[in-house]
Design a protein around this motif. Sequence first.
Motif, PDB file in Angstrom:
ATOM      1  N   VAL A 140      -4.461   7.048  -5.287  1.00 36.48           N
ATOM      2  CA  VAL A 140      -3.273   7.563  -4.519  1.00 36.48           C
ATOM      3  C   VAL A 140      -2.208   7.337  -5.572  1.00 36.48           C
ATOM      4  CG1 VAL A 140      -1.709   7.241  -2.750  1.00 36.48           C
ATOM      5  CG2 VAL A 140      -4.274   7.196  -2.372  1.00 36.48           C
ATOM      6  N   SER A 141      -1.264   8.473  -5.653  1.00 40.31           N
ATOM      7  CA  SER A 141      -0.084   8.454  -6.521  1.00 40.31           C
ATOM      8  C   SER A 141       0.981   8.179  -5.755  1.00 40.31           C
ATOM      9  CB  SER A 141      -0.096   9.716  -7.001  1.00 40.31           C
ATOM     10  OG  SER A 141       0.423  10.703  -5.997  1.00 40.31           O
ATOM     11  N   VAL A 142       1.884   7.320  -6.170  1.00 44.66           N
ATOM     12  CA  VAL A 142       3.535   7.169  -5.699  1.00 44.66           C
ATOM     13  C   VAL A 142       4.314   8.216  -6.147  1.00 44.66           C
ATOM     14  CG1 VAL A 142       5.377   5.400  -5.439  1.00 44.66           C
ATOM     15  CG2 VAL A 142       2.834   4.474  -5.777  1.00 44.66           C
ATOM     16  N   ALA A 143       4.585   9.075  -5.395  1.00 37.78           N
ATOM     17  CA  ALA A 143       5.290  10.181  -5.565  1.00 37.78           C
ATOM     18  C   ALA A 143       6.895  10.006  -5.753  1.00 37.78           C
ATOM     19  CB  ALA A 143       4.957  11.293  -4.789  1.00 37.78           C
ATOM     20  N   GLY A 144       7.330   9.122  -5.161  1.00 32.62           N
ATOM     21  CA  GLY A 144       8.614   8.516  -4.989  1.00 32.62           C
ATOM     22  C   GLY A 144       9.036   7.702  -3.918  1.00 32.62           C
ATOM     23  N   GLY A 145      10.193   7.624  -3.470  1.00 33.87           N
ATOM     24  CA  GLY A 145      10.707   6.677  -2.498  1.00 33.87           C
ATOM     25  C   GLY A 145      12.146   6.422  -2.424  1.00 33.87           C
TER      26      GLY A 145
END
Length: 323
Positions: A116-121
């Motif tokens: 799973v990618s961390v696309a932002g936050g």
Amino acid sequence: MADLTEDELLAEVLPLLAGPRRDRLGPGDDAAILESAGAIVATTDTMVRGRDWRDDWSSPEDVAAKVLIANLADVAAMGAVPTSILCTLVLDPQTPVDWVLRFARGLGEQCRRYAVSVAGGDLSSAPAGVAMVTIAAFGELPGDPVLRSGARPGHVLAVTGPLGRSGVGLALLEGASAGGPVGGELPAAGVAHHLRPSSPLGQGPIAAAAGASAMLDVSDGLSRDAARLARASGVVLRIDGSALAPDLNWAETYLPRDLARACVLNGGEEHSLLATFPNAASVPAYWRVLGRVETVPDGANPQVFLDERPLAEAGWDHFHPAR
Ligand SMILES: Nc1ncnc2c1ncn2[C@@H]1O[C@H](COP(=O)(O)OP(=O)(O)O)[C@@H](O)[C@H]1O
Ligand SMILES: Cc1ncc(C[n+]2csc(CCOP(=O)(O)OP(=O)(O)O)c2C)c(N)n1
Ligand SMILES: [Mg+2]
């Protein structure tokens, strides 16, 4: 954290979150850009210090793993495959930088594990003592989604994954903290699933492909989540008490019988998947039949029975945590 600017902190955090899966645009701009061939499944779940975790029980890596699984299990429970997340941290500026870096390193590790990618936050500050972590997760549907509303009389109720493990862990931790009868050295296997739950994520799409008619993840307890499924579908669910024997036996190795039973029936944060299937033949491998779906009698309401008796809805409720 007070010694670093937001940009300096981000410069340390972002490399820890890098993964093999590439979004069209990841962290660093105003928003991320995700690719999707079809419909996108989206969900969000928050954890708050003191309500969902305690720093004396959970490491930052534990908190990261737990909030991630809570989200990914909701994606899986739709029959979808999780693809990316957004992660928001709202923290008291006095939070040690080390806590944030350990959280980020732990989250990055878990995201790589689940592809799973961390696309932002987002990063924001909070009043003294407050810490909140929120993840929003997205996923892709390989086929049709599985809602909570599709169970029909004659269908079979089944679960994949155990029940009551997280509840047992919480009871052991609370007992030890209160200096109660459960004290001293805690059994690591008894608390493990509470601190770092796992979820049979791959079984979500498998159940969907097998024709599951309704599905959810057990996050607030079997009694409450089964009742949600029953209401959404307008049916009675009848659980066969003997099907819960493996869970009860396990729980009773750690807790007195009544408490063990309450953990299995009402314990939250388990993240096993509960589903209904059109018939016994369609229940996939690794799923355990728990009972059956029946018609709501005239004048009665959708509800859950344990053998012949109504099962009281006693799982977790954020606004009434004592119930
Ligand atoms: N603040 C909110 N705004 C909009 N929808 C919400 C909000 N809180 C919960 N929901 C929706 O209500 C439903 C039940 O939420 P919740 O009990 O958190 O589900 P779960 O136990 O699966 O995480 C979900 O579909 C969720 O998206
Ligand atoms: C300190 C502490 N007290 C109590 C709990 C128990 N607890 C907190 S949230 C929860 C249920 C699941 O949380 P929720 O946010 O409702 O998840 P969702 O159903 O939205 O997936 C439980 C059993 C805990 N994890 N930590
Ligand atoms: Mg929720």
